[in-house]
Design a protein around this motif. Structure first.
Motif, PDB file in Angstrom:
ATOM      1  N   LEU A   1      95.880 126.907  73.333  1.00  0.00           N
ATOM      2  CA  LEU A   1      96.164 125.497  73.011  1.00  0.00           C
ATOM      3  C   LEU A   1      97.533 125.325  72.367  1.00  0.00           C
ATOM      4  CD1 LEU A   1      92.604 124.628  71.651  1.00  0.00           C
ATOM      5  CD2 LEU A   1      93.532 123.998  73.876  1.00  0.00           C
ATOM      6  N   ASP A   2      98.487 126.122  72.789  1.00  0.00           N
ATOM      7  CA  ASP A   2      99.843 126.072  72.222  1.00  0.00           C
ATOM      8  C   ASP A   2     100.451 124.696  72.463  1.00  0.00           C
ATOM      9  OD1 ASP A   2     102.019 127.090  70.895  1.00  0.00           O
ATOM     10  OD2 ASP A   2     102.961 127.868  72.709  1.00  0.00           O
ATOM     11  N   GLY A   3     100.967 124.083  71.409  1.00  0.00           N
ATOM     12  CA  GLY A   3     101.597 122.771  71.535  1.00  0.00           C
ATOM     13  C   GLY A   3     100.658 121.603  71.332  1.00  0.00           C
ATOM     14  N   VAL A   4      99.347 121.862  71.214  1.00  0.00           N
ATOM     15  CA  VAL A   4      98.375 120.786  70.961  1.00  0.00           C
ATOM     16  C   VAL A   4      98.141 120.725  69.457  1.00  0.00           C
ATOM     17  CG1 VAL A   4      96.069 119.912  71.457  1.00  0.00           C
ATOM     18  CG2 VAL A   4      97.296 121.238  73.191  1.00  0.00           C
ATOM     19  N   SER A   5      98.368 119.549  68.872  1.00  0.00           N
ATOM     20  CA  SER A   5      98.447 119.495  67.404  1.00  0.00           C
ATOM     21  C   SER A   5      97.257 118.818  66.727  1.00  0.00           C
ATOM     22  CB  SER A   5      99.732 118.765  66.980  1.00  0.00           C
ATOM     23  OG  SER A   5      99.760 117.454  67.531  1.00  0.00           O
ATOM     24  N   SER A   6      96.185 118.504  67.456  1.00  0.00           N
ATOM     25  CA  SER A   6      95.054 117.841  66.798  1.00  0.00           C
ATOM     26  C   SER A   6      94.309 118.824  65.904  1.00  0.00           C
ATOM     27  CB  SER A   6      94.106 117.265  67.853  1.00  0.00           C
ATOM     28  OG  SER A   6      93.352 118.290  68.466  1.00  0.00           O
ATOM     29  N   ARG A   7      93.553 118.273  64.956  1.00  0.00           N
ATOM     30  CA  ARG A   7      92.820 119.132  64.016  1.00  0.00           C
ATOM     31  C   ARG A   7      91.785 119.982  64.747  1.00  0.00           C
ATOM     32  NH1 ARG A   7      93.499 114.430  60.743  1.00  0.00           N
ATOM     33  NH2 ARG A   7      91.611 113.506  61.635  1.00  0.00           N
ATOM     34  N   ALA A   8      91.057 119.358  65.673  1.00  0.00           N
ATOM     35  CA  ALA A   8      90.035 120.108  66.408  1.00  0.00           C
ATOM     36  C   ALA A   8      90.666 121.215  67.245  1.00  0.00           C
ATOM     37  CB  ALA A   8      89.241 119.163  67.306  1.00  0.00           C
ATOM     38  N   ALA A   9      91.823 120.904  67.847  1.00  0.00           N
ATOM     39  CA  ALA A   9      92.497 121.914  68.682  1.00  0.00           C
ATOM     40  C   ALA A   9      92.976 123.083  67.839  1.00  0.00           C
ATOM     41  CB  ALA A   9      93.674 121.276  69.423  1.00  0.00           C
ATOM     42  N   GLU A  10      93.489 122.808  66.657  1.00  0.00           N
ATOM     43  CA  GLU A  10      93.966 123.882  65.785  1.00  0.00           C
ATOM     44  C   GLU A  10      92.803 124.769  65.327  1.00  0.00           C
ATOM     45  OE1 GLU A  10      96.050 121.755  62.790  1.00  0.00           O
ATOM     46  OE2 GLU A  10      97.731 121.224  64.098  1.00  0.00           O
ATOM     47  N   THR A  11      91.655 124.142  65.023  1.00  0.00           N
ATOM     48  CA  THR A  11      90.478 124.914  64.630  1.00  0.00           C
ATOM     49  C   THR A  11      89.993 125.779  65.790  1.00  0.00           C
ATOM     50  OG1 THR A  11      89.825 123.195  63.070  1.00  0.00           O
ATOM     51  CG2 THR A  11      88.122 124.758  63.761  1.00  0.00           C
ATOM     52  N   GLU A  12      89.946 125.181  66.990  1.00  0.00           N
ATOM     53  CA  GLU A  12      89.499 125.926  68.169  1.00  0.00           C
ATOM     54  C   GLU A  12      90.469 127.051  68.509  1.00  0.00           C
ATOM     55  OE1 GLU A  12      87.097 126.697  71.696  1.00  0.00           O
ATOM     56  OE2 GLU A  12      86.827 126.012  69.625  1.00  0.00           O
ATOM     57  N   ALA A  13      91.772 126.791  68.334  1.00  0.00           N
ATOM     58  CA  ALA A  13      92.769 127.834  68.615  1.00  0.00           C
ATOM     59  C   ALA A  13      92.572 129.035  67.690  1.00  0.00           C
ATOM     60  CB  ALA A  13      94.179 127.268  68.464  1.00  0.00           C
ATOM     61  N   MET A  14      92.266 128.762  66.422  1.00  0.00           N
ATOM     62  CA  MET A  14      92.010 129.860  65.477  1.00  0.00           C
ATOM     63  C   MET A  14      90.766 130.643  65.883  1.00  0.00           C
ATOM     64  SD  MET A  14      92.882 127.893  61.895  1.00  0.00           S
ATOM     65  CE  MET A  14      92.243 129.230  60.883  1.00  0.00           C
TER      66      MET A  14
END
Length: 587
Positions: free
Chosen positions: A112-125
């Motif tokens: 999810l590189d470049g996607v800055s939503s909170r859910a995306a950041e949590t999922e990326a981690m």
């Protein structure tokens, strides 16, 4: 928005939730309308690329991503990892390794590189943690099957990238100990401990400390058998006879960075084969200076344990000219222990004797900078136990008739790998945390030779800061000159590629590089070249075959395809166009 839908496949995602995620809790008043517009645009994109059925369907109170007949890489990654786990439970170690390797190949960069939503950041981690766990399993299994020497480089990279992950530290220490590098294993622990104390104020965990004590005690019961330097290369196979085992491989490449996916793909050449199987062939190609030779040599050193009967190496260009395959065959035969008086004078006789000598042996043959398939063909081993690793710029059409060759086309490095390469070349200076280093990598076009040239400039000019070199490279008219000093001359390497072109392709290279547009389609190229459409397309294909041009975007078919020269190639093409115009007629 598409990322949010993909994180919940086959589930309805409400419009309100989409608005919250897309605008991070601060939506415009037109949020609902903009979501509807985005959905319509995405549906059009899917139709344009040939997906007939609807992928995003309306379902109150929002939308649903329908995955029937499609593959989402994250779901496929999870499926393969779970399959590997079941294979391990049933004792299928080899199958588990293959499944984990295939799962990890699905990764092409941060999730999810470049996607800055909170859910995306949590999922990326979460996904990154799943990736690291899969790598830990993959490394542990490969250590169990005796690949400790092969894994040294990979594990060293993983420790550098994840210095606080104890499992990688432990695996690297095990691999070093089993490869006869006990001192290196102790050094790895000391450096890891220093990082833990500095960053966390904590000592390493119990498992790592016990492993350290086992290394100090030389306790092979805990660590597995340690190989002495002389026997370390025999961990995967034993020599097959009394012939000499040539060791012609050049020394390993310093400051190697990146190419993890390509290294894993080359590992497929290590699959068990019989003498009667087709020879395993890897073909590494790409633009001038992109690191084809570096990758081949680096992988060959990693895979050395799998080729106990030796390694043959030859550069197939000498003084800018293709080297005769007969000359190379004679050198190889001498390296393989054939007395000079027994070496035939003709090429075909030499090739026949060469294949006879290699029969039944596990030998790796590295053929660097191949000019043509005609030059290459006599140098390929004739038995399936041996492998050939070939590098070259030209496409070797005849390879398709030599079994099922593995073809790798190298591109630019990722940004993180570019910074690592620069840092490795500039030893003794911590430039990886300097913000200017990222800009330096961009100005080098993430091109390995240019990065080495820039790093060498900084290493030789300790009074320069990274920003000093960046300021010099910001001027396009000076960039190639700044990156063309000594052995790392970008201009000299690009000149070699340009010099291999026929007259029509060379003219096209100059004209297209000097054009105003960064990219172009075939019609625009035909206009610039003043050629009929078919001739312009043929000329473009010849430039693509030599990797001096690349496809920038593929909208389907010739008319929807756009092309470009990478930035350093474009600067070289412009220089060449100017110098060609300035040559007086008759010269």
């Amino acid at each position: 928005m598409l990322a949010t839908l993909m994180m919940s496949p086959e589930r309805v995602v409400s419009v309100d939730y989409l608005i919250e995620e897309v605008w991070n809790g601060d939506p415009p008043s037109t949020g609902r309308a903009q979501i509807a517009i985005c959905v319509a645009a995405l549906r059009k994109v899917f139709r344009t690329v040939g997906v007939p059925q609807q992928v995003i369907v309306t379902a109150a109170p929002g939308y649903k991503l329908v995955t029937d007949g499609h593959i989402i890489d994250t779901a496929e990654f999870t499926r393969r990892v779970e399959s590997a786990q079941r294979a391990m439970e049933q004792g299928g170690r080899g199958q588990a390794i293959a499944l984990l390797r295939d799962a990890l190949r699905l990764w092409r960069g941060p999730a999810l590189d470049g996607v800055s939503s909170r859910a995306a950041e949590t999922e990326a981690m979460r996904l990154e943690e799943q990736r690291l766990l899969a790598i830990e399993q993959y490394m542990a299994l490969r250590l169990k099957v005796g690949e400790h020497q092969t894994l040294l480089s990979e594990l060293s990279t993983l420790v550098r990238e994840n210095p606080l992950r104890e499992r990688f530290l432990a695996q690297l220490m095990q691999a070093q100990y089993r490869s006869g590098q006990r001192v290196e294993a102790l050094r790895t622990f000391r450096e890891g401990r220093r990082e833990f104390v500095a960053e966390l104020g904590l000592e390493p965990g119990t498992e790592l400390q016990e492993l350290h004590h086992a290394v100090l005690r030389d306790d092979s019961a805990v660590l597995g058998p340690a190989a002495g330097p002389a026997s370390a290369a025999l961990t995967s196979a034993e020599p097959s006879g009394n012939w000499p085992s040539p060791a012609q491989l050049p020394s390993n490449i310093g400051a190697f960075a990146g190419r993890e996916d390509e290294l894993r793909e080359l590992d497929d050449l290590l699959a068990e084969r019989s003498d009667n199987d087709p020879v395993g062939i890897g073909f590494v190609t790409g633009a001038p200076g992109v690191g084809k030779t570096a990758l081949a040599i680096h992988w060959a050193h990693r895979a050395a344990a799998h080729f106990p009967d030796g390694m043959l190496y030859a550069d197939l260009q000498e003084a800018g000219q293709p080297l005769s395959s007969q000359v190379v065959l004679q050198r190889f035969l001498r390296g393989l222990g054939v007395e000079p008086e027994r070496i035939p004078g003709g090429r075909e006789e030499c090739a026949a004797l060469y294949r006879t000598v290699l029969r039944g042996r596990r030998t790796l043959v590295i053929l660097n900078d191949v000019h043509s398939f005609r030059q290459l063909r006599p140098l390929l081993p004739g038995n399936g136990k041996s492998c050939a690793l070939v590098t070259g710029r030209a496409e070797l059409q005849g390879l398709i008739h030599s079994g099922s060759p593995l073809r790798l086309c190298l591109g630019q490095l990722r940004q993180t790998d570019s910074v690592r390469l620069l840092s490795g070349v500039v030893r003794g200076r911590r430039i990886d945390h300097d913000p200017a280093t990222v800009r330096l990598a961009e100005l080098c076009d993430h091109h390995p030779l240019a990065l080495r040239a820039a790093g060498a400039r900084l290493a030789n000019k300790p009074h320069w800061t990274v920003a000093d070199l960046v300021a010099r490279l910001e001027n396009p008219s000076r960039r190639l000159a700044e990156l063309s000093h000594g052995e790392y001359s970008v201009r000299a390497r690009l000149e070699c590629g340009y010099g291999s072109l026929d007259a029509a392709a060379a003219r096209a290279y100059r004209v297209l590089g000097a054009g105003q547009s960064v990219d172009f389609d075939v019609r625009e190229a035909a206009d610039m070249l003043e050629l009929p459409l078919v001739e312009a397309e043929d000329t473009i294909e010849r430039l693509l075959d030599t990797h001096l041009l690349e496809v920038a975007a593929d909208g389907g078919g010739v008319s929807g395809r756009r092309y470009r020269l990478q930035e350093l190639l474009r600067l070289h093409a412009q220089e060449t166009a100017v110098s060609t115009l300035s040559v007086p007629s008759g010269c």
